[in-house]
Design a protein around this motif. Structure first.
Motif, short mmCIF file in Angstrom:
data_model
loop_
_atom_site.label_atom_id
_atom_site.label_comp_id
_atom_site.label_asym_id
_atom_site.label_seq_id
_atom_site.Cartn_x
_atom_site.Cartn_y
_atom_site.Cartn_z
N SER A 53 0.87 -1.13 0.01
CA SER A 53 0.00 0.06 -0.05
C SER A 53 0.88 1.22 0.13
CB SER A 53 -0.97 0.12 1.30
OG SER A 53 -0.02 -0.03 2.45
N HIS A 54 2.07 1.19 0.43
CA HIS A 54 3.22 2.20 0.31
C HIS A 54 4.25 1.82 -0.16
CE1 HIS A 54 0.12 3.23 3.52
NE2 HIS A 54 0.38 4.51 3.32
N ALA A 55 5.00 2.80 -0.68
CA ALA A 55 6.36 2.65 -1.37
C ALA A 55 7.44 2.47 -0.43
CB ALA A 55 6.63 3.67 -2.37
N SER A 56 7.16 2.93 0.75
CA SER A 56 8.21 2.93 1.80
C SER A 56 7.48 2.15 3.02
CB SER A 56 8.65 4.59 2.10
OG SER A 56 7.67 5.04 2.81
N LEU A 57 8.47 2.22 4.14
CA LEU A 57 8.00 1.64 5.39
C LEU A 57 7.56 2.76 6.21
CD1 LEU A 57 10.92 -0.99 5.79
CD2 LEU A 57 8.69 -1.23 4.93
N ALA A 58 7.47 3.84 5.73
CA ALA A 58 7.02 4.89 6.75
C ALA A 58 5.73 4.65 7.43
CB ALA A 58 6.85 6.22 5.81
N SER A 59 4.77 3.89 6.93
CA SER A 59 3.49 3.55 7.62
C SER A 59 3.80 2.69 9.01
CB SER A 59 2.68 3.16 6.72
OG SER A 59 3.00 1.80 6.33
N ALA A 60 5.13 1.87 8.79
CA ALA A 60 5.33 1.07 9.87
C ALA A 60 5.85 1.82 10.93
CB ALA A 60 6.15 -0.08 9.58
N LEU A 61 6.37 3.13 10.68
CA LEU A 61 7.14 3.59 11.86
C LEU A 61 6.14 4.55 12.60
CD1 LEU A 61 10.27 4.99 9.57
CD2 LEU A 61 10.13 3.22 11.18
N LEU A 62 4.96 4.66 12.20
CA LEU A 62 3.81 5.42 12.89
C LEU A 62 3.42 4.63 14.04
CD1 LEU A 62 1.76 6.74 9.73
CD2 LEU A 62 3.52 7.88 11.10
N ARG A 63 3.11 5.45 15.26
CA ARG A 63 2.27 4.90 16.39
C ARG A 63 1.17 4.43 15.94
NH1 ARG A 63 -1.14 8.35 18.07
NH2 ARG A 63 -0.82 10.71 17.70
N GLU A 64 0.54 3.74 16.90
CA GLU A 64 -0.98 3.17 16.98
C GLU A 64 -1.57 4.29 17.37
OE1 GLU A 64 -3.59 0.21 19.27
OE2 GLU A 64 -1.36 -0.37 19.06
N ASP A 65 -2.86 4.52 16.58
CA ASP A 65 -3.61 5.54 16.45
C ASP A 65 -4.62 5.25 17.88
OD1 ASP A 65 -4.90 7.88 16.42
OD2 ASP A 65 -6.43 7.05 14.77
N ALA A 66 -4.21 5.79 18.99
CA ALA A 66 -4.70 5.62 20.11
C ALA A 66 -5.33 6.77 21.01
CB ALA A 66 -4.14 4.48 21.27
N PRO A 67 -6.49 6.73 21.36
CA PRO A 67 -6.80 8.39 22.15
C PRO A 67 -6.03 8.17 23.38
CG PRO A 67 -8.45 6.53 22.50
CD PRO A 67 -7.63 5.89 21.46
N LYS A 68 -5.56 9.57 23.62
CA LYS A 68 -4.92 10.12 24.66
C LYS A 68 -5.50 11.22 25.55
CE LYS A 68 -0.37 8.49 23.39
NZ LYS A 68 0.80 8.62 22.94
N PRO A 69 -5.21 11.44 26.66
CA PRO A 69 -5.78 12.58 27.31
C PRO A 69 -5.41 13.78 26.59
CG PRO A 69 -4.68 11.32 28.89
CD PRO A 69 -4.38 10.68 27.75
N SER A 70 -6.27 14.87 26.47
CA SER A 70 -5.94 16.12 25.82
C SER A 70 -6.56 17.19 26.54
CB SER A 70 -6.76 16.16 24.38
OG SER A 70 -8.07 15.96 24.45
N LEU A 71 -6.23 18.37 26.07
CA LEU A 71 -6.81 19.58 26.62
C LEU A 71 -8.32 19.68 26.79
CD1 LEU A 71 -4.47 22.46 24.94
CD2 LEU A 71 -4.03 21.22 27.10
N THR A 72 -8.72 20.48 27.92
CA THR A 72 -10.08 20.51 28.19
C THR A 72 -10.23 21.91 27.11
OG1 THR A 72 -10.00 22.23 29.60
CG2 THR A 72 -10.25 19.82 30.33
N PRO A 73 -11.69 21.86 26.66
CA PRO A 73 -12.19 23.16 25.81
C PRO A 73 -11.60 24.36 26.57
CG PRO A 73 -13.80 21.66 25.84
CD PRO A 73 -12.90 21.05 26.93
N ASP A 74 -11.97 24.72 27.88
CA ASP A 74 -11.41 25.86 28.45
C ASP A 74 -9.61 26.14 28.32
OD1 ASP A 74 -13.77 26.99 29.16
OD2 ASP A 74 -13.86 25.72 30.91
N GLN A 75 -8.99 25.07 28.42
CA GLN A 75 -7.57 24.91 28.37
C GLN A 75 -7.09 25.36 26.86
OE1 GLN A 75 -6.77 20.93 29.81
NE2 GLN A 75 -5.89 21.87 31.84
N ALA A 76 -8.04 24.94 26.10
CA ALA A 76 -7.64 24.89 24.52
C ALA A 76 -7.95 26.33 24.19
CB ALA A 76 -8.49 24.00 23.66
N LEU A 77 -8.79 27.03 24.66
CA LEU A 77 -9.42 28.21 24.22
C LEU A 77 -8.90 29.48 25.42
CD1 LEU A 77 -12.83 27.36 23.23
CD2 LEU A 77 -11.37 28.05 22.01
#
Length: 95
Positions: A53-77
């Motif tokens: 699906s890709h010409a390189s191994l770049a996709s193998a170097l990506l981390r797993e797409d997993a949800p992580k804690p993020s900013l609250t709306p008030d922190q982001a704004l």
């Protein structure tokens, strides 16, 4: 494969592009060269090459797409110049 100016004009119409006559001629030459290059690639024997699906191994170097804690709306704004509820407020760009 030689593309005609009429074919370029048709593709430009489909893409909603307005081209001058000199651009139509230039793109006819350039697109013809691209099609010739693709035709050369189609002549290659790739029967022993594994499909990928890709010409390189770049996709193998990506981390797993997993949800992580993020900013609250008030922190982001917190530093937003303007806000509307939990969103950034930006100037209107379309009428």
């Amino acid at each position: 494969m030689k593309l005609s100016v009429e074919q370029v004009r048709h593709v430009a119409t489909l893409a909603r592009l307005s081209l001058s006559s000199s651009e139509e001629e230039r793109y006819a030459e350039q697109l013809s060269a691209i099609l010739d290059a693709v035709a050369q690639l189609q002549e290659l024997d790739v029967s022993g090459v594994e499909p990928t699906s890709h010409a390189s191994l770049a996709s193998a170097l990506l981390r797993e797409d997993a949800p992580k804690p993020s900013l609250t709306p008030d922190q982001a704004l917190a530093n937003a110049p303007a806000r509307g509820g939990t969103s950034f407020a930006v100037p209107k760009i379309l009428e």
